[in-house]
Design a protein around this motif. Structure first.
Motif, PDB file in Angstrom:
ATOM      1  N   HIS A 237     -37.694  15.538  52.948  1.00  0.00           N
ATOM      2  CA  HIS A 237     -37.501  14.908  51.644  1.00  0.00           C
ATOM      3  C   HIS A 237     -36.567  15.715  50.744  1.00  0.00           C
ATOM      4  O   HIS A 237     -36.112  15.218  49.719  1.00  0.00           O
TER       5      HIS A 237
ATOM      6  N   PRO B  58     -30.392  11.873  51.195  1.00  0.00           N
ATOM      7  CA  PRO B  58     -30.640  10.626  51.907  1.00  0.00           C
ATOM      8  C   PRO B  58     -29.389  10.087  52.596  1.00  0.00           C
ATOM      9  O   PRO B  58     -29.481   9.375  53.591  1.00  0.00           O
TER      10      PRO B  58
ATOM     11  N   ARG C  90     -26.357  14.811  54.450  1.00  0.00           N
ATOM     12  CA  ARG C  90     -27.475  15.453  55.146  1.00  0.00           C
ATOM     13  C   ARG C  90     -26.959  16.362  56.264  1.00  0.00           C
ATOM     14  O   ARG C  90     -27.422  17.487  56.434  1.00  0.00           O
TER      15      ARG C  90
ATOM     16  N   HIS D 215     -28.318  18.796  45.957  1.00  0.00           N
ATOM     17  CA  HIS D 215     -29.242  18.870  47.083  1.00  0.00           C
ATOM     18  C   HIS D 215     -29.584  20.322  47.421  1.00  0.00           C
ATOM     19  O   HIS D 215     -30.730  20.644  47.742  1.00  0.00           O
TER      20      HIS D 215
END
Length: 228
Positions: free
Chosen positions: A142, A146, A151, A195
């Motif tokens: 998590h 996304p 990622r 992130h």
């Protein structure tokens, strides 16, 4: 002696259309997975970075025309996972071993022998995985972006504690024929900031004159929190 099941492999080709015959033969004998990835395929990099133990990266080089900067490519892929190269005649195995290849196999050998040698490499990697660490496992899903490309990029820059040169990243993230442009790389990297911040990290860029390096370091806020 403890038995180790072979790790899976992820196949990359520097020219998929010219890899076709060998890879079709290997798939018919179930020696290679059905998917063959072009160089620069981000989901395939993501598989190397997130699976534990890491898969074996199999790099197929159909002919000498595809061997441009081959030791450099092997060294880049080796930062993500162990690498076995399927090389044509005329390519120096010594240079590829110096670049970090686990093995260099003659792609013209009988497909059954090629498969047996690849299986031996996969078992060796599984055995060695108990003593080596690749990448940065353990990041809660998590906390990863996304969006698939981001990622993979976050996982990529966390995969090695050493700085990533911009030229290495553009070569790794581009196609076999054309590196990613540095302008595109400069646009992508700052987007990772939010992130990384959730992980207590930030992206540090150094250098100049057309050559930059990127390194992930603890964020200032995280360091202040530890100090308190």
């Amino acid at each position: 002696m403890k038995s180790f099941p072979p790790v899976p492999c992820v196949v990359f080709s520097l020219a998929r259309e010219r890899s076709g015959r060998l890879l079709r033969d290997a798939r018919r004998t179930q020696l290679l997975p059905p998917v063959v990835n072009s160089w620069g395929t981000l989901p395939a990099y993501g598989e190397l970075l997130t699976r534990r133990p890491p898969p074996l990266a199999v790099l197929d080089v159909p002919d000498e025309d595809c061997a441009y900067e081959l030791p450099h490519r092997v060294a880049l892929l080796r930062r993500l996972a162990p690498v076995t190269v399927l090389a044509p005649a005329g390519v120096s195995p010594a240079a590829l071993f110096e670049a970090g290849a686990e093995n260099v196999l003659d792609r013209s050998m009988p497909v059954e022998e090629l498969g047996a040698r690849l299986k031996a490499d996969q078992r060796w990697i599984a055995r060695e995985a108990e003593h080596k660490r690749y990448g940065a496992p353990g990041i809660p899903p998590h906390l990863l972006p996304p969006q698939a490309t981001q990622r993979v990029l976050v996982s990529l820059i966390l995969a090695d504690p050493h700085p990533w040169c911009c030229h290495d990243l553009t070569r790794l993230l581009g196609s076999a024929e054309q590196p990613l442009t540095r302008a595109a790389l400069r646009a992508r990297m700052p987007r990772l900031g939010p992130h990384l911040a959730r992980l207590g990290l930030e992206l540090h860029r150094t250098g100049g004159w057309g050559r930059f390096s990127y390194l992930v370091v603890p964020s200032a806020s995280a360091e202040r929190g530890h100090a308190a």
